[in-house]
Write an enzyme that holds these catalytic residues in place. Structure first.
Site, short mmCIF file in Angstrom:
data_model
loop_
_atom_site.label_atom_id
_atom_site.label_comp_id
_atom_site.label_asym_id
_atom_site.label_seq_id
_atom_site.Cartn_x
_atom_site.Cartn_y
_atom_site.Cartn_z
N ASN A 14 19.58 29.77 -21.97
CA ASN A 14 18.94 30.15 -23.24
C ASN A 14 18.70 31.65 -23.15
OD1 ASN A 14 15.76 29.21 -24.82
ND2 ASN A 14 17.57 30.13 -25.71
N CYS A 74 8.27 30.32 -27.63
CA CYS A 74 9.52 30.05 -26.92
C CYS A 74 9.23 30.02 -25.43
CB CYS A 74 10.58 31.11 -27.24
SG CYS A 74 12.13 30.85 -26.34
N GLY A 75 9.36 28.85 -24.84
CA GLY A 75 9.01 28.69 -23.43
C GLY A 75 9.90 29.45 -22.48
N ASN A 149 5.01 25.46 -31.43
CA ASN A 149 5.96 25.26 -32.52
C ASN A 149 6.23 23.76 -32.65
OD1 ASN A 149 7.53 24.89 -30.24
ND2 ASN A 149 8.95 26.53 -30.67
N HIS A 151 7.94 20.05 -32.83
CA HIS A 151 9.06 19.33 -32.22
C HIS A 151 9.01 17.86 -32.60
CE1 HIS A 151 10.78 22.28 -29.32
NE2 HIS A 151 9.59 22.83 -29.48
N ASN A 182 12.09 21.49 -34.57
CA ASN A 182 13.05 21.44 -33.48
C ASN A 182 13.32 19.98 -33.16
OD1 ASN A 182 13.08 24.45 -32.56
ND2 ASN A 182 10.91 23.94 -32.69
N GLU A 199 17.67 23.61 -31.78
CA GLU A 199 16.57 24.54 -32.03
C GLU A 199 16.60 25.02 -33.47
OE1 GLU A 199 14.85 27.55 -29.52
OE2 GLU A 199 16.31 27.05 -27.95
N CYS A 208 15.78 24.58 -23.82
CA CYS A 208 14.67 24.90 -24.72
C CYS A 208 13.38 24.58 -23.97
CB CYS A 208 14.76 24.11 -26.02
SG CYS A 208 13.37 24.38 -27.13
N GLY A 211 10.88 22.64 -26.04
CA GLY A 211 11.41 21.30 -26.21
C GLY A 211 11.18 20.44 -24.97
#
Length: 268
Positions: A14, A74-75, A149, A151, A182, A199, A208, A211
């Site tokens: 990613n 965003c991890g 975010n 999911h 997501n 995503e 992700c 995710g």
């Protein structure tokens, strides 16, 4: 000319362009972000990460998807930023305050507490977040979690039999998710999770981080696994730990690819 340095990094494939804009003014808007992220005419990345000064943390992180849309969290990018800056770093995001710590080969990030209330996801109307009474074709009985975010997670027998490239964009923009979502397709094997992710604003990715966090939390809540758990993504493995009522800990590798300079006026 607005010349500035950038860093190219990735977490399990990613990939990110990281711009440290703490010492100079840099305007980023959707068209410019998308131009930088373009893999043919730009630098190329899944997400553009812009670091700015913060009066709440060591740094503020802005996150732009490849389509130019700005997102909350965003991890994998958080791990990359923690590794880039070194030691322990507090990071302000639109999805909340995060804490990252650089380790050999990667970073550990405290991703904060997950949210399960329907209005926190957010959903368009009230429903059970652990067993949503909704489905798309053969995908049904999903879990929804907000980890900075939104999911949605589906547990299936075979993640490779799900046409994620077709269903992902349909589910992403379904009106039940007013801020889009997501889409995670997961399979449980022992105490491991195998995961593919669509995503929001990007598409299918090799990994992700949020995710992986959301899916691990969903599996633990349903009693399918016990934490900590390894989440296997196409790009590699993340280790996720979470206990009810606590914060999510995510550990995984990061890779520094190269650095460069660009005139940002050339990008929209």
């Amino acid at each position: 000319m607005t010349l500035g340095q950038f860093h190219k990094m990735h977490g399990l494939g990613n990939d990110f362009v990281v711009i440290d804009a703490r010492e100079y003014a840099l305007e980023i808007y959707p068209v410019r972000a998308a131009a930088i992220a373009n893999r043919k005419n730009g630098i190329g990345c899944d997400q553009l990460i812009v670091l700015r000064s913060s009066d709440k943390a060591d740094v503020k992180m802005q996150i732009f998807n490849a389509d130019g849309s700005e997102v909350e969290s965003c991890g994998n990018a958080t791990r990359c930023v923690a590794k880039l800056l070194g030691d322990t770093t507090s990071i302000e995001t639109e999805g909340g305050m995060l804490l990252g710590r650089a380790i050999d080969g990667g970073a550990i990030v405290d991703m904060g507490k997950p949210r399960f209330e329907w209005e926190a996801i957010p959903l368009a109307y009230a429903m059970d977040s652990l067993h949503m009474p909704i489905g798309w074709e053969d995908l049904h009985d999903p879990v929804v979690v907000n980890v900075g975010n939104p999911h949605v997670i589906f547990f299936v027998d075979d993640i490779n039999n799900v046409p994620l490239e077709r269903l992902g964009p349909i589910i992403e923009v379904d009106p039940v998710f007013p801020e889009k979502v997501n889409v995670n397709i997961a399979h449980i094997s022992g105490n491991s999770i195998y995961l593919r992710v669509w995503e929001r604003g990007v598409g299918v990715t090799l990994a992700c981080g949020t995710g992986a966090c959301a899916t691990a939390v969903a599996a633990i809540r349903r009693g399918l696994v016990k934490g900590p758990v390894d989440v296997h993504l196409p790009g590699g493995i993340l280790n996720i730990a979470w206990e009810d009522g606590g914060s999510i800990s995510m550990q995984g590798p990061t890779t520094y690819v190269f650095s460069g300079e660009a005139d940002w006026n050339n990008f929209g």
